[in-house]
Write an enzyme that holds these catalytic residues in place. Structure first.
Site, mmCIF file in Angstrom:
data_model
loop_
_atom_site.group_PDB
_atom_site.id
_atom_site.type_symbol
_atom_site.label_atom_id
_atom_site.label_comp_id
_atom_site.label_asym_id
_atom_site.label_seq_id
_atom_site.Cartn_x
_atom_site.Cartn_y
_atom_site.Cartn_z
ATOM 1 N N TYR A 146 0.903 -1.015 0.095
ATOM 2 C CA TYR A 146 0.293 0.015 -0.070
ATOM 3 C C TYR A 146 0.461 1.544 0.420
ATOM 4 C CZ TYR A 146 -3.503 3.520 1.430
ATOM 5 O OH TYR A 146 -4.104 4.725 1.852
ATOM 6 N N ASP A 241 9.025 2.604 -1.031
ATOM 7 C CA ASP A 241 8.242 3.236 0.317
ATOM 8 C C ASP A 241 8.648 3.406 1.749
ATOM 9 O OD1 ASP A 241 4.510 3.327 -0.217
ATOM 10 O OD2 ASP A 241 6.124 4.332 1.315
ATOM 11 N N LYS A 269 5.446 9.542 8.586
ATOM 12 C CA LYS A 269 4.538 8.987 10.159
ATOM 13 C C LYS A 269 5.577 8.971 10.927
ATOM 14 C CE LYS A 269 2.445 4.276 8.459
ATOM 15 N NZ LYS A 269 1.535 5.186 8.320
HETATM 16 P P1 KE4 Z 1 -0.828 8.112 4.740
HETATM 17 O O1 KE4 Z 1 -1.535 8.445 3.630
HETATM 18 O O2 KE4 Z 1 -1.793 7.776 5.358
HETATM 19 O O3 KE4 Z 1 0.080 8.795 5.371
HETATM 20 O O4 KE4 Z 1 0.521 7.239 3.823
HETATM 21 C C1 KE4 Z 1 0.708 6.336 2.533
HETATM 22 C C2 KE4 Z 1 1.339 5.144 3.691
HETATM 23 C C3 KE4 Z 1 2.107 5.174 2.193
HETATM 24 N N1 KE4 Z 1 3.346 4.100 2.325
HETATM 25 C C4 KE4 Z 1 3.206 3.105 2.997
HETATM 26 C C5 KE4 Z 1 4.128 1.523 3.361
HETATM 27 C C6 KE4 Z 1 1.398 3.024 4.098
HETATM 28 O O5 KE4 Z 1 1.966 2.345 5.360
HETATM 29 C C7 KE4 Z 1 0.656 4.340 4.350
HETATM 30 C C8 KE4 Z 1 -0.193 4.323 5.287
HETATM 31 N N2 KE4 Z 1 -0.239 3.701 6.156
HETATM 32 C C9 KE4 Z 1 -1.920 3.184 6.428
HETATM 33 C C10 KE4 Z 1 -1.318 1.940 7.626
HETATM 34 N N3 KE4 Z 1 -1.157 0.487 6.926
HETATM 35 C C11 KE4 Z 1 -2.373 4.377 7.412
HETATM 36 C C12 KE4 Z 1 -3.381 3.605 8.587
HETATM 37 C C13 KE4 Z 1 -4.634 4.482 7.244
HETATM 38 O O6 KE4 Z 1 -5.013 4.219 5.995
HETATM 39 O O7 KE4 Z 1 -5.467 4.677 8.812
#
Ligand code: KE4
Length: 429
Positions: A146, A241, A269
């Site tokens: 993701y 990523d 994060k």
């Molecule tokens: P954000 O747009 O949510 O800040 O980041 C996206 C993203 C990009 N790349 C990786 C590897 C990520 O894990 C994420 C976001 N992680 C999720 C948890 N699996 C965020 C939790 C959510 O979507 O509420």
């Protein structure tokens, strides 16, 4: 012990009147595990507290950012102090240089970075940059990885199994999907096949170096090194990523841990310490193509704002060698204790851990990618999740998510939690 969630239930019902699904990010709705999601009122160190006064040991940490623990007094004080100077100016500040220099100092392949406001923005921008500098349209991502919710990434394994992507959300166009090719994590042959089928068309390979979004799955059999070699041979960029792994798995992220040279990397994060932030960076020759020094456009009103940047700087400052040694010892203690329970009872469970991110898979088979996770016993996972929640332990509400340790957890808290884990697993099995 039956959890009392009356206030959370009332709040959840009310929230669903004005917010889709009652939440501002889908995983929070607990759809996978059932029940009412506790509405959290505060965090302190390793704990979060909900509207009904229940306290939980937190192994989610807002999905990774709270590596120091919740409401760290020095982080809170730094945010309060900088906010009194103003929260955002839409103009350059010295603070942004400080954070950029800290990231470049820690991450071996990062020579320059651009700060943004989320992980999605970071990965979306990195892909645009890769397409801009190579003049190629297609990208390769991995089933189960993701990278945020930008269109190019919301692609499911299409009818052609793992070759042609198809939208996995309404609103993503077939045109967009056609430019995203899907390979299988830890299976370099699926990547080779796509390069052979699409010669000279692939701008980049985007990968979570540790696949954290199907539960924690480390790269196996030099997978990342093979990806690096293939991208170099085919003229495609390798984009790591590290939104989840960055500054989490080691001080220099997976880029340092696995010693694999990346062309571009993305972050989020931890570098915001709980405030909204993201970043993309990498080799100077590519990053200098980003507007205004180059033609690849990218922008953001609140990018690099002093509040988020200050929280990030103060967090990274406290992530020194000792901090990572402590995170490793806490995480190892947890995994070792859990393995003892598994071995003693012969439970069909598999653990993966990379640094302070980890997952307990409800399967006794090898877990190499999302295809293996799909064979997990989700019904038992859900009983484990809800049993631990009732015991005051807040785990990631999905088998497909990773858990996170913080520096605020203690051996004593982990031992108490392991005792609860043994009791709950006894109920589950
Ligand atoms: P954000 O747009 O949510 O800040 O980041 C996206 C993203 C990009 N790349 C990786 C590897 C990520 O894990 C994420 C976001 N992680 C999720 C948890 N699996 C965020 C939790 C959510 O979507 O509420």
């Amino acid at each position: 012990m039956q959890l009392r969630l009356d206030k959370s239930e009332t709040l959840f019902n009310r929230a669903q009147q004005t917010i889709p699904g009652g939440v501002n990010s889908p995983v929070r709705a607990f759809k996978g595990v059932g029940g009412t999601p506790p509405f959290i009122t505060k965090g302190r160190g390793p704990y979060i507290f909900d509207a009904d006064g229940n306290r939980y040991v937190d192994f989610v940490g807002s999905w990774g950012p709270l590596i120091l623990g919740h409401a760290h007094p020095e982080i809170v004080a730094a945010i309060q102090k900088i906010a009194q100077q103003g929260t955002s100016f839409g103009a350059p500040t010295a603070l942004e240089i400080g954070l950029a220099e800290m990231i470049v100092d820690r991450v071996p392949s990062a020579e320059m970075v651009r700060l943004v406001n989320s992980g999605t923005e970071a990965t979306m921008s990195a892909v645009r940059l890769a397409r801009g500098v190579t003049g190629r349209d297609k990208i390769i991502k991995f089933d189960g990885c993701y990278h945020g919710h930008s269109d190019s990434f919301l692609i499911a394994a299409g009818s052609g199994a793992l070759t042609l992507g198809e939208p996995n959300s309404p609103g993503v166009t077939k045109g967009t999907a056609a430019d995203t090719l899907l390979a299988q994590f830890n299976d370099i042959e699926t990547v080779q096949a796509l390069f052979e089928k699409n010669p000279g068309q692939i701008a980049c390979v985007v990968v979570e170096p540790v696949n954290g979004n199907t539960g924690c799955i480390p790269p196996q059999d030099d997978f990342l090194q093979h990806l690096r070699k293939l991208c170099s041979e085919k003229g495609a960029l390798l984009v790591l990523d590290e939104v989840m792994t960055g500054f989490r798995v080691t001080r220099g992220g997976a880029n340092e841990l696995y010693g694999v040279d990346a062309d571009l990397l993305t972050f989020g994060k931890v570098i915001g310490g709980g405030m909204p932030i993201g970043a993309f960076g990498g080799k100077r020759e590519f990053m200098e193509q980003v507007s205004p020094s180059g033609p690849v456009y990218q922008a953001g009103t609140l990018s690099g704002n002093p509040v988020a940047v200050t929280a990030g700087i103060e967090t990274l400052k406290r992530l020194d060698k000792l901090a990572y040694e402590k995170l490793e010892s806490l995480s190892k203690h947890w995994a070792t204790g859990l393995q003892k329970i598994i071995d003693k009872n012969g439970y069909p469970l598999t653990q993966h851990r990379v640094g302070s991110m980890f997952t307990l898979f409800f399967s006794e088979n090898a877990i190499r990618n999302t295809l293996d996770v799909a064979k997990c016993d989700i019904e038992k996972f859900n009983r484990w999740f809800n049993g631990m929640l009732e015991e005051g332990v807040y785990l990631a509400p999905s088998q497909y998510e990773a858990g996170f340790m913080s520096l605020a957890h203690t051996i004593e808290i982990l031992d108490e939690t392991l005792a609860k884990a043994e009791a709950v697993l006894g109920e589950v099995f």
